[in-house]
Design a protein around this motif. Structure first.
Motif, PDB file in Angstrom:
ATOM      1  N   TYR A   1      25.978  38.121 -10.562  1.00 29.79           N
ATOM      2  CA  TYR A   1      26.986  37.062 -10.587  1.00 29.79           C
ATOM      3  C   TYR A   1      27.461  36.807 -12.017  1.00 29.79           C
ATOM      4  O   TYR A   1      28.672  36.748 -12.289  1.00 29.79           O
ATOM      5  CB  TYR A   1      26.411  35.791  -9.978  1.00 29.79           C
TER       6      TYR A   1
ATOM      7  N   LYS B   1      29.272  39.377  -2.539  1.00 29.15           N
ATOM      8  CA  LYS B   1      29.093  38.797  -1.210  1.00 29.15           C
ATOM      9  C   LYS B   1      27.619  38.504  -0.938  1.00 29.15           C
ATOM     10  O   LYS B   1      27.280  37.507  -0.288  1.00 29.15           O
ATOM     11  CB  LYS B   1      29.662  39.731  -0.139  1.00 29.15           C
TER      12      LYS B   1
ATOM     13  N   THR C   1      22.621  49.099   0.913  1.00 26.28           N
ATOM     14  CA  THR C   1      22.773  47.767   1.501  1.00 26.28           C
ATOM     15  C   THR C   1      21.451  47.267   2.080  1.00 26.28           C
ATOM     16  O   THR C   1      20.549  48.071   2.372  1.00 26.28           O
ATOM     17  CB  THR C   1      23.811  47.777   2.638  1.00 26.28           C
TER      18      THR C   1
ATOM     19  N   SER D   1      34.383  35.735  -6.319  1.00 25.49           N
ATOM     20  CA  SER D   1      34.344  36.574  -5.110  1.00 25.49           C
ATOM     21  C   SER D   1      35.751  36.825  -4.582  1.00 25.49           C
ATOM     22  O   SER D   1      36.095  37.958  -4.210  1.00 25.49           O
ATOM     23  CB  SER D   1      33.489  35.900  -4.041  1.00 25.49           C
ATOM     24  N   ASN D   2      36.578  35.789  -4.574  1.00 25.74           N
ATOM     25  CA  ASN D   2      37.955  35.948  -4.094  1.00 25.74           C
ATOM     26  C   ASN D   2      38.752  36.900  -4.994  1.00 25.74           C
ATOM     27  O   ASN D   2      39.501  37.758  -4.500  1.00 25.74           O
ATOM     28  CB  ASN D   2      38.650  34.586  -4.039  1.00 25.74           C
TER      29      ASN D   2
ATOM     30  N   ASP E   1      32.602  31.362  -5.662  1.00 21.89           N
ATOM     31  CA  ASP E   1      33.620  31.594  -4.638  1.00 21.89           C
ATOM     32  C   ASP E   1      34.911  32.123  -5.258  1.00 21.89           C
ATOM     33  O   ASP E   1      35.574  33.017  -4.706  1.00 21.89           O
ATOM     34  CB  ASP E   1      33.893  30.297  -3.874  1.00 21.89           C
TER      35      ASP E   1
ATOM     36  N   HIS F   1      32.249  44.183  -4.806  1.00 16.87           N
ATOM     37  CA  HIS F   1      32.565  43.193  -3.789  1.00 16.87           C
ATOM     38  C   HIS F   1      31.365  42.956  -2.881  1.00 16.87           C
ATOM     39  O   HIS F   1      31.051  41.813  -2.503  1.00 16.87           O
ATOM     40  CB  HIS F   1      33.769  43.655  -2.972  1.00 16.87           C
ATOM     41  N   LYS F   2      30.663  44.042  -2.513  1.00 17.10           N
ATOM     42  CA  LYS F   2      29.464  43.913  -1.679  1.00 17.10           C
ATOM     43  C   LYS F   2      28.419  43.039  -2.357  1.00 17.10           C
ATOM     44  O   LYS F   2      27.818  42.149  -1.745  1.00 17.10           O
ATOM     45  CB  LYS F   2      28.906  45.306  -1.369  1.00 17.10           C
TER      46      LYS F   2
ATOM     47  N   SER G   1      26.912  35.306  -2.655  1.00 19.28           N
ATOM     48  CA  SER G   1      27.441  34.176  -1.881  1.00 19.28           C
ATOM     49  C   SER G   1      26.574  33.890  -0.666  1.00 19.28           C
ATOM     50  O   SER G   1      26.330  32.730  -0.317  1.00 19.28           O
ATOM     51  CB  SER G   1      28.879  34.476  -1.448  1.00 19.28           C
ATOM     52  N   ARG G   2      26.084  34.953  -0.030  1.00 17.69           N
ATOM     53  CA  ARG G   2      25.203  34.787   1.129  1.00 17.69           C
ATOM     54  C   ARG G   2      23.917  34.085   0.731  1.00 17.69           C
ATOM     55  O   ARG G   2      23.437  33.190   1.434  1.00 17.69           O
ATOM     56  CB  ARG G   2      24.909  36.163   1.719  1.00 17.69           C
TER      57      ARG G   2
ATOM     58  N   GLY H   1      37.737  40.377  -4.371  1.00 25.47           N
ATOM     59  CA  GLY H   1      38.289  40.789  -3.083  1.00 25.47           C
ATOM     60  C   GLY H   1      39.764  41.139  -3.180  1.00 25.47           C
ATOM     61  O   GLY H   1      40.208  42.140  -2.590  1.00 25.47           O
TER      62      GLY H   1
END
Length: 365
Positions: A246, A313, A136, A333-334, A330, A309-310, A316-317, A337
């Motif tokens: 992505y 995210k 991370t 990502s959903n 989005d 998922h990380k 998205s960040r 999740g």
């Protein structure tokens, strides 16, 4: 005539000269008494340019090349990706010092011939080029800037190569901190998965100083078939990596939904995937993941839903920090999740297909 420069383990300068692109290259060992000047600490501490026989001090030249040929290398983070990459650097003949929190990972590299450092600072102190492969962005900050971190041990004139899937801002912050110590940072994330790391067929996208990138190509080539310099900012490689992830996740979710819908209509998944892989709907999911992992029921890409998922995210960040709305991002990502919540974070990312099958299956009533 073009030249490339690297340093051998014995301290001799290796000069590769390409006289004509149609001809083969010849490699010569050149001592410091000839027309090329050899800096005292590898090629990492001073400028290097082809010099006339008059013996001009290389420090008088304005064009600097930091070289990363056959030099001492450090590697921190020996997981599914970092472990094989470190092994390839060792196999290429580099002196290697490693560190990982997992004692088994440290032992495996020690058994292969690497030296094990006591902490990140120790690895950096012994290395002209230090690699990171961490889970991370927060781990990168802790390993580099925390207690006993890389920053407290790394020497002036060294290079830090961060292969972590991280945010551009994290890499830029680390580069800014280490610039005060005359350390060059390259953000060099990789793509190709665990199999690519094991087979040394990764793609690496590198941001940062172009001269440092050029000089480090030999190191990148130890584990990557396709190195690319994508920009002069250390965070540029992270931008390309997040965009690539992505697109990969979008393809995985989209292909899973399409094949699951086709199955609901009574079609054979093998036939659909074969058609998709030969048609305009082809992507890595239908060309590789479905025929080799999903349809045979293996579900073993070596990349968990938690990591998937990380990474989405992080994408998205980045989009949020760029003030850019990403509607499809989005949605993807959903869906990832939801799959993680349903199947658990340890499930393989290929198991997104299982989730999609249940998501669109007909109701029993």
């Amino acid at each position: 005539m073009e030249g490339e420069y690297a340093l051998s383990r014995s301290g001799r300068l290796i000069v590769t000269i390409a006289i004509d692109p149609r001809w083969s290259r010849s490699t010569y060992g050149v001592s410091d008494s000839t027309m090329f000047a050899v800096p005292s600490r590898g090629l990492l501490n001073s400028a290097l340019e082809p010099l006339p026989r008059t013996g001009i001090d290389p420090k008088d030249h304005t064009t600097a090349r930091r070289g990363c040929g056959m030099v001492s290398v450090g590697f921190i983070g020996l997981g599914n990706m970092g472990g094989p990459m470190a092994n390839h650097l060792l196999d290429a003949g580099h002196d290697l010092t490693v560190y990982d929190l997992d004692p088994d990972a440290r032992t495996a590299l020690a058994d292969a011939g690497a030296e094990v450092g006591e902490r990140p600072a120790d690895v950096a102190a012994k290395s002209e080029v230090t690699f990171l492969s961490l889970p991370t962005p927060d781990a990168v900050r802790a390993v580099v800037l925390g207690d006993d971190g890389v920053a407290s041990g790394i020497e002036s004139g060294s290079v830090l190569v961060d292969t972590t899937t991280s945010t551009p801002g994290t890499t830029e912050d680390v580069a800014e901190e280490l610039a005060e110590r005359d350390v060059t940072v390259l953000g060099a994330p990789v793509s190709g998965g665990v199999s690519g790391a094991q087979d040394a067929t990764l793609t690496t996208m590198v941001g940062g100083d172009r001269a440092t990138y050029d000089a480090c190509l030999e190191l990148f080539s130890a584990y990557a078939d396709d190195p690319y310099h994508v920009g002069d900012s250390p965070g540029d490689g992270n931008v390309v990596k997040l965009l690539n992830n992505y697109l990969s996740f979008l393809g995985m979710v989209g292909a899973s939904e399409a094949v699951a819908l086709g199955e609901r209509a009574g079609l054979d998944p093998n036939t659909m995937v074969d058609i998709f892989s030969r048609s305009t709907g082809r992507n890595a999911a239908v060309e590789d993941k479905f025929p080799n992992q999903i349809i045979p029921g293996h579900y073993d890409l070596g990349f968990s839903l938690a990591l998937m998922h990380k990474d989405i995210k992080l994408f998205s960040r980045f989009a949020d920090e760029s003030d850019a709305p990403v509607l499809l991002g989005d949605t993807v990502s959903n869906m990832i999740g939801y799959a993680k919540a349903d199947l658990g974070g340890e499930a393989d990312m290929s198991e997104v297909y299982k989730f999609m099958q249940r998501w669109i299956e007909p109701d029993d009533d």
